[in-house]
Design an enzyme around this catalytic site. Structure first.
Site, PDB file in Angstrom:
ATOM      1  N   TYR A   1      -4.194   2.205  -2.633  1.00 20.17           N
ATOM      2  CA  TYR A   1      -4.571   3.176  -3.668  1.00 20.17           C
ATOM      3  C   TYR A   1      -6.087   3.243  -3.893  1.00 20.17           C
ATOM      4  CZ  TYR A   1       0.379   2.276  -5.017  1.00 20.17           C
ATOM      5  OH  TYR A   1       1.738   2.077  -5.039  1.00 20.17           O
TER       6      TYR A   1
ATOM      7  N   HIS B   1       3.524  -4.258   1.380  1.00 20.95           N
ATOM      8  CA  HIS B   1       3.688  -2.861   0.967  1.00 20.95           C
ATOM      9  C   HIS B   1       4.736  -2.111   1.779  1.00 20.95           C
ATOM     10  CE1 HIS B   1       1.254   0.611  -1.039  1.00 20.95           C
ATOM     11  NE2 HIS B   1       2.550   0.850  -1.061  1.00 20.95           N
TER      12      HIS B   1
ATOM     13  N   ASP C   1       0.945  -1.654 -11.881  1.00 20.77           N
ATOM     14  CA  ASP C   1       1.244  -1.768 -10.453  1.00 20.77           C
ATOM     15  C   ASP C   1       0.202  -1.003  -9.642  1.00 20.77           C
ATOM     16  OD1 ASP C   1       3.747  -2.293  -8.423  1.00 20.77           O
ATOM     17  OD2 ASP C   1       2.657  -0.456  -7.920  1.00 20.77           O
TER      18      ASP C   1
ATOM     19  N   LYS D   1      -0.610  -4.934  -3.541  1.00 21.59           N
ATOM     20  CA  LYS D   1       0.176  -4.966  -2.298  1.00 21.59           C
ATOM     21  C   LYS D   1      -0.720  -5.035  -1.068  1.00 21.59           C
ATOM     22  CE  LYS D   1       3.235  -1.771  -4.737  1.00 21.59           C
ATOM     23  NZ  LYS D   1       2.324  -0.839  -5.425  1.00 21.59           N
TER      24      LYS D   1
END
Ligand code: A2P
Length: 274
Positions: free
Chosen positions: A50, A108, A45, A75
């Site tokens: 990120y 998200h 994931d 996301k």
């Protein structure tokens, strides 16, 4: 690896590796994902936020595991929603990962005033067959209701902060009625709260020779949720993966659920701004 059947017929491994802050450098991210894949993780994931899709994708591609044995999620970040760049963001994620399709693409966080419009955009990605499944993340019940008013595709998951200090009972019941699987981010409560020191977890763990972290991950599985524990350390990744050889009793599930204090370590979804 055990799997769960999503509401569109796609199978998803019942536990995945969370990758938020899994490494400080691209190399650290790469090695953390490679070690998880070596251990047996098949569900990874990530998210645009990120900033690690490139290293995550490279680790997956270099592992030699065939793409169809893996389940990869990323996301959509809110600034791309505000910039009317949903399709562009999706294509950038695919390019960063080095894939030609995604297993799961999530919104998200809810973006106020844009919930329905964003969901329609995800539906068109789903219809284009570049995402095998689409879903939501950090959506409260009222966000889900608003986002899905004119939906033609149901979200397969809602990925939310969930752990025994924030057991999300009401949201989980709602999702269950709607056929939406709940995924748990920070399933171990992150490093911001002392959840794993709760004596009840060690006590229950001693019945099965399991650690507090393993007991918490089993609790997620036993309540029907899909935990996404993050660890940068191979030995902890292994520990977090060795949770498929025992089950909690209903009484133990209840005792762990009783730790709830509605404590969020992350942002409240109504307060998120982009
Ligand atoms: P680390 O990456 O150094 O192992 P969450 O997924 O709930 O956000 O939790 C992640 C936090 O818990 C990280 O700080 C991670 O640190 C730590 N962690 C992950 N697995 C374990 C484990 N089995 N036991 C103790 N701490 C863990």
């Amino acid at each position: 690896m055990e799997t769960i059947l999503l509401n569109n017929g796609v199978e998803m491994p019942s536990l995945g590796l969370g990758t938020y802050k899994i490494g400080r450098t691209d190399e650290e991210v790469y090695h953390a994902v490679r070690s998880a894949l070596d251990i047996g993780y098949r569900h990874i994931d990530t998210a645009t936020l990120y900033q690690n899709e490139h290293s995550v994708g490279k680790a997956i591609r270099d592992s030699g595991i065939t793409r169809d044995e893996l389940f990869v999620t990323t996301k959509l970040w809110g600034s791309d929603v505000l910039a009317h760049n949903v399709k562009g963001a999706f294509e950038t994620s695919l390019r960063n990962l080095g894939f030609d399709y995604l297993d799961l693409y999530l919104v998200h966080w809810p973006v106020k005033g844009r919930l329905q419009e964003v969901w329609k955009e995800l539906e068109s990605l789903y219809y284009s067959e570049k995402a095998r499944a689409i879903g939501l993340s950090n959506h409260l019940i009222h966000h889900m209701e608003e986002a899905l008013q004119n939906a033609t595709v149901a979200p397969v998951v809602n990925q939310v902060e969930q752990h025994p200090y924030l057991n999300q009972e009401e949201l989980r019941e709602y999702c269950e009625e709607e056929g939406v699987t709940v995924q748990s981010w920070s399933p171990l409560g992150s490093n911001k709260i002392p959840l794993l020191k709760e004596p009840v977890l060690a006590e229950i763990g001693s019945n099965y020779s399991k650690s507090p972290a393993q007991v918490v991950l089993r609790w997620h599985l036993d309540i029907g949720a899909v935990p996404l524990p993050k660890s940068s350390h191979p030995e902890r990744q292994r520990e977090n993966f060795e949770v498929f050889d025992f089950r909690l009793t209903a009484e133990e599930i209840g005792r762990i659920g009783a730790l709830n204090r509605d404590h969020r370590t992350g942002m409240h979804p109504d307060n998120m701004e982009f």
